[in-house]
Design a protein around this motif. Structure first.
Motif, PDB file in Angstrom:
ATOM      1  N   ALA A 131     -13.340   8.087  -5.659  1.00 42.82           N
ATOM      2  CA  ALA A 131     -12.231   8.269  -6.596  1.00 42.82           C
ATOM      3  C   ALA A 131     -12.145   9.690  -7.132  1.00 42.82           C
ATOM      4  O   ALA A 131     -11.053  10.164  -7.470  1.00 42.82           O
TER       5      ALA A 131
ATOM      6  N   ASP B  37      -4.683   4.445  -7.669  1.00 42.13           N
ATOM      7  CA  ASP B  37      -5.180   3.123  -8.048  1.00 42.13           C
ATOM      8  C   ASP B  37      -4.990   2.107  -6.931  1.00 42.13           C
ATOM      9  O   ASP B  37      -5.865   1.260  -6.686  1.00 42.13           O
ATOM     10  N   ILE B  38      -3.868   2.190  -6.211  1.00 41.31           N
ATOM     11  CA  ILE B  38      -3.637   1.270  -5.087  1.00 41.31           C
ATOM     12  C   ILE B  38      -4.587   1.581  -3.942  1.00 41.31           C
ATOM     13  O   ILE B  38      -5.141   0.671  -3.312  1.00 41.31           O
TER      14      ILE B  38
ATOM     15  N   GLY C 200       0.804  -1.207   0.000  1.00 44.56           N
ATOM     16  CA  GLY C 200       0.000   0.000   0.000  1.00 44.56           C
ATOM     17  C   GLY C 200       0.838   1.258   0.000  1.00 44.56           C
ATOM     18  O   GLY C 200       2.068   1.221  -0.010  1.00 44.56           O
TER      19      GLY C 200
ATOM     20  N   ARG D  20      -0.345   6.962  -5.477  1.00 44.64           N
ATOM     21  CA  ARG D  20      -0.962   5.899  -6.277  1.00 44.64           C
ATOM     22  C   ARG D  20      -2.446   5.776  -5.953  1.00 44.64           C
ATOM     23  O   ARG D  20      -2.855   4.933  -5.147  1.00 44.64           O
TER      24      ARG D  20
ATOM     25  N   GLN E 185      -7.563   2.872  -4.158  1.00 41.37           N
ATOM     26  CA  GLN E 185      -8.881   2.371  -4.548  1.00 41.37           C
ATOM     27  C   GLN E 185      -8.969   0.857  -4.416  1.00 41.37           C
ATOM     28  O   GLN E 185      -9.986   0.327  -3.963  1.00 41.37           O
ATOM     29  N   SER E 186      -7.911   0.160  -4.794  1.00 42.13           N
ATOM     30  CA  SER E 186      -7.958  -1.306  -4.750  1.00 42.13           C
ATOM     31  C   SER E 186      -7.972  -1.828  -3.313  1.00 42.13           C
ATOM     32  O   SER E 186      -8.571  -2.867  -3.045  1.00 42.13           O
ATOM     33  N   GLN E 187      -7.328  -1.108  -2.388  1.00 45.19           N
ATOM     34  CA  GLN E 187      -7.280  -1.574  -1.007  1.00 45.19           C
ATOM     35  C   GLN E 187      -8.482  -1.123  -0.187  1.00 45.19           C
ATOM     36  O   GLN E 187      -8.781  -1.725   0.849  1.00 45.19           O
ATOM     37  N   TYR E 188      -9.166  -0.068  -0.658  1.00 43.57           N
ATOM     38  CA  TYR E 188     -10.363   0.416   0.046  1.00 43.57           C
ATOM     39  C   TYR E 188     -11.489   0.625  -0.971  1.00 43.57           C
ATOM     40  O   TYR E 188     -11.989   1.726  -1.160  1.00 43.57           O
ATOM     41  N   PRO E 189     -11.905  -0.444  -1.644  1.00 44.14           N
ATOM     42  CA  PRO E 189     -12.855  -0.302  -2.759  1.00 44.14           C
ATOM     43  C   PRO E 189     -14.234   0.189  -2.348  1.00 44.14           C
ATOM     44  O   PRO E 189     -14.911   0.843  -3.144  1.00 44.14           O
TER      45      PRO E 189
ATOM     46  N   THR F 249     -13.921   4.454  -0.815  1.00 46.87           N
ATOM     47  CA  THR F 249     -13.141   5.481  -1.506  1.00 46.87           C
ATOM     48  C   THR F 249     -14.021   6.239  -2.487  1.00 46.87           C
ATOM     49  O   THR F 249     -14.819   5.638  -3.199  1.00 46.87           O
TER      50      THR F 249
END
Length: 277
Positions: free
Chosen positions: A121, A109-110, A53, A107, A112-116, A119
């Protein structure tokens, strides 16, 4: 004039060969005003991310101004306490409206991927670099284009909820927007939102305490289990004379004594105040 928002709406636009733009679209803009210390505050920080992360810092505009963040910086105070290492967050115009918040990270994108599920965006802003924020403790600073300090917050892993088994990937959130940038006004993000809310309203936020009379408690029942639901209660008191003393007794759901808090020293300093349990 500054701080007077205007909205432009395009009902339909055609390009050079006659293609229509589609449904009506609009955009709001305003002439920004100069910021003052305290207008923008640190709202959330992730300084110890999960494996793979990245850090992020979220700021909140708690003023009634439209602010241009071009040339602003996020900084970290070195261990000596005298030097601020700062990184720019926007080389071009970046409008922050009243009540607006933005989360800065290298990042998005990271994040968002870890807290979908928690978040927003649209409120994530990619930056080339962030200052180094130590995993144990440090100080994050917000500076405007003239290097004026707008806000600073000294964070520590010890500020996290003691019930957490591990704090990697758990952010610290501001509780009250109008409150001070101090440890007592920050708390670990709730587990119900995945332990962080980048670009979104904080899971642990509370409105400013209200109430008249000698004593009010809101809510009267609270559950400090870090699920983001009634984790805190606010006691608002108004004492008649300086020097008066007060005490608070907390009971569990079965009516058993859980804790007692004495407010003698605080009441000696002022005739009114508020506390948070």
């Amino acid at each position: 004039m500054p701080n007077q928002p205007l909205t432009v709406t395009v009902q339909q636009a055609l390009d050079c060969v006659g293609n229509a733009s589609g449904p009506a679209t609009s955009a709001t803009f305003a002439l920004p005003a100069a910021p003052s210390p305290g207008d923008v505050v640190i709202n959330e920080i992730l300084f110890n991310p999960r494996v793979g992360g990245v850090d992020f810092v979220e700021v909140l505009n708690r003023s009634n101004k439209y602010l241009n963040m071009q040339g602003w910086q996020l900084g970290s105070v070195e261990a000596t306490g005298s030097t601020i290492r700062a990184e720019p967050i926007s080389s071009g115009p970046l409008l922050l409206p009243p009540g607006g918040l933005l989360a800065f990270t290298t990042r998005p994108d990271i994040v968002q991927s870890q807290y979908p599920a928690s978040t927003n965006a649209t409120n994530l802003v990619a930056v080339p670099a962030l200052p180094t924020f130590p995993d144990d403790a440090g100080t994050v600073v917000m500076l405007d284009a003239q290097a004026q300090v707008l806000d600073r917050y000294a964070y520590s892993e010890k500020q996290h909820l003691k019930l957490l088994d591990q704090t990697e990937g758990v952010s610290l959130e501001r509780i009250r927007a109008a409150g001070p940038s101090e440890a007592r006004n920050f708390h670990s993000a709730a587990s119900s939102v995945g332990y962080a809310t980048p670009g979104r309203a904080n899971s642990q936020q509370q409105t400013e305490p209200e109430g008249a009379g000698l004593l009010t408690v809101a809510p009267e029942l609270f559950t400090p289990d870090e699920d983001g639901q009634q984790d805190f209660t606010t006691l608002t008191y108004q004492l008649e004379e300086p020097g008066y003393a007060g005490s608070v007794t907390i009971y569990d759901a079965q009516g058993r004594l859980a804790a007692t808090w004495c407010a003698t020293k605080r009441c000696q300093r002022a005739a009114s105040g508020s506390g948070m349990a």
